[in-house]
Design an enzyme around this catalytic site. Structure first.
Site, PDB file in Angstrom:
ATOM      1  N   LYS A 196       0.830  -1.218   0.000  1.00  0.00           N
ATOM      2  CA  LYS A 196       0.000   0.000   0.000  1.00  0.00           C
ATOM      3  C   LYS A 196       0.860   1.261   0.000  1.00  0.00           C
ATOM      4  CE  LYS A 196      -2.188  -0.934   3.872  1.00  0.00           C
ATOM      5  NZ  LYS A 196      -1.549  -2.197   4.240  1.00  0.00           N
ATOM      6  N   ARG A 202      -8.970   0.663   9.746  1.00  0.00           N
ATOM      7  CA  ARG A 202      -8.442  -0.666  10.064  1.00  0.00           C
ATOM      8  C   ARG A 202      -9.510  -1.587  10.639  1.00  0.00           C
ATOM      9  NH1 ARG A 202      -2.922   0.252   9.275  1.00  0.00           N
ATOM     10  NH2 ARG A 202      -1.657  -1.341  10.286  1.00  0.00           N
ATOM     11  N   ARG A 242      11.566  -5.776   4.312  1.00  0.00           N
ATOM     12  CA  ARG A 242      11.293  -4.355   4.058  1.00  0.00           C
ATOM     13  C   ARG A 242      12.313  -3.437   4.745  1.00  0.00           C
ATOM     14  NH1 ARG A 242       5.247  -2.325   4.818  1.00  0.00           N
ATOM     15  NH2 ARG A 242       5.513  -2.720   7.034  1.00  0.00           N
ATOM     16  N   ARG A 271      11.770  -1.314  10.289  1.00  0.00           N
ATOM     17  CA  ARG A 271      10.812  -0.898  11.307  1.00  0.00           C
ATOM     18  C   ARG A 271      10.817  -1.864  12.487  1.00  0.00           C
ATOM     19  NH1 ARG A 271       5.215   0.200   8.203  1.00  0.00           N
ATOM     20  NH2 ARG A 271       4.494  -0.875  10.063  1.00  0.00           N
ATOM     21  N   ARG A 313       0.461  -8.931  13.736  1.00  0.00           N
ATOM     22  CA  ARG A 313      -0.153  -7.932  12.845  1.00  0.00           C
ATOM     23  C   ARG A 313      -0.992  -8.609  11.762  1.00  0.00           C
ATOM     24  NH1 ARG A 313       4.805  -5.178  10.742  1.00  0.00           N
ATOM     25  NH2 ARG A 313       3.419  -3.875   9.506  1.00  0.00           N
TER      26      ARG A 313
END
Ligand code: AMP
Length: 216
Positions: free
Chosen positions: A13, A88, A127, A160, A171
């Site tokens: 996203k 969310r 990532r 992160r 998550r």
């Protein structure tokens, strides 16, 4: 153009939103980015949010809703916005609906980027993000030219805190139980478009812009 980007953590996203900003010149509103900025600044909101983020849980709705409402009032949102990572859950989606109807700017499209569940773990653990400009990379799929440094601005790349394996599992579970139902939610409203999120970043972007062509 007023759109919501839906998709699991790691679906891309943020990457697609960054490309949409360049093409359509409208702002991206990422609640994750806003929360991380508040954490980095050590604000009271940031301190409250951090404990939830570190566990991979959702930050309470009232914290996030206040933040989004403030942001949507900024003049740059008049010509449109891309909501990324918000809503969310259905309570946030209902609140957003009310907020936007009251300012006469209803949502035009909910765009879901669909990635097979099995691909998400590698996307998330790989990532890396630039500390200076926010550009994103993936050490497995789209690495920077020089390890640890951003191609665009030479800034330092970091991982992160919540992209570590244990937090990622949580998550993804939270996504399944709380966020995935939004696909049905927006489907019923008749504004949902689904795009496969596999292939190259540019291939996916082509499909995203084709879908957006209907409202642009
Ligand atoms: P993201 O960058 O969108 O993956 O968000 C990182 C973390 O920030 C999430 O795991 C949540 O803890 C928190 N967060 C981001 N957006 C929201 C939201 N709309 N509602 C609640 N928590 C959020």
């Amino acid at each position: 153009m007023r759109i919501v980007l839906l998709g699991a953590p790691g679906a891309g996203k943020g990457t697609q939103a960054k490309k949409l900003i360049e093409k359509y010149k409208i702002p991206q509103i990422s609640t994750g980015d806003l929360l991380r900025a508040a954490v980095a600044q050590g604000t009271p909101l940031g301190k409250e949010a951090k404990s939830y983020m570190d566990k991979g849980e959702l930050v309470p709705d009232k914290v996030v809703l206040g933040m989004v409402e403030e942001r949507l009032k900024q003049p740059d949102c008049q010509k449109g916005f891309i909501l990324d990572g918000f809503p969310r859950n259905t309570a946030q989606a209902d609140a957003l609906d009310k907020m936007l109807v009251s300012i006469n700017m209803p949502l035009e499209l909910a765009l879901s980027i669909d990635v097979p569940f099995g691909d998400l773990m590698k996307r998330l653990t790989g990532r890396r993000t630039c500390k200076s400009c926010g550009q994103m990379y993936n050490i497995y799929f789209s690495p920077s030219g020089k390890e640890g440094a951003c191609d665009k601005c030479s800034g330092e790349l970091y991982q992160r805190d919540d992209d570590k394996e244990a937090t990622i599992e949580k998550r993804l579970k939270v996504y399944e139980s709380q966020t995935a139902p939004l696909i049905d939610y927006y489907g019923k409203k008749g504004i949902l478009v689904r795009v496969p999120g596999t292939g190259s970043i540019d291939d996916i972007f082509g499909k995203v812009t084709a879908a957006l062509g209907k409202v642009a």
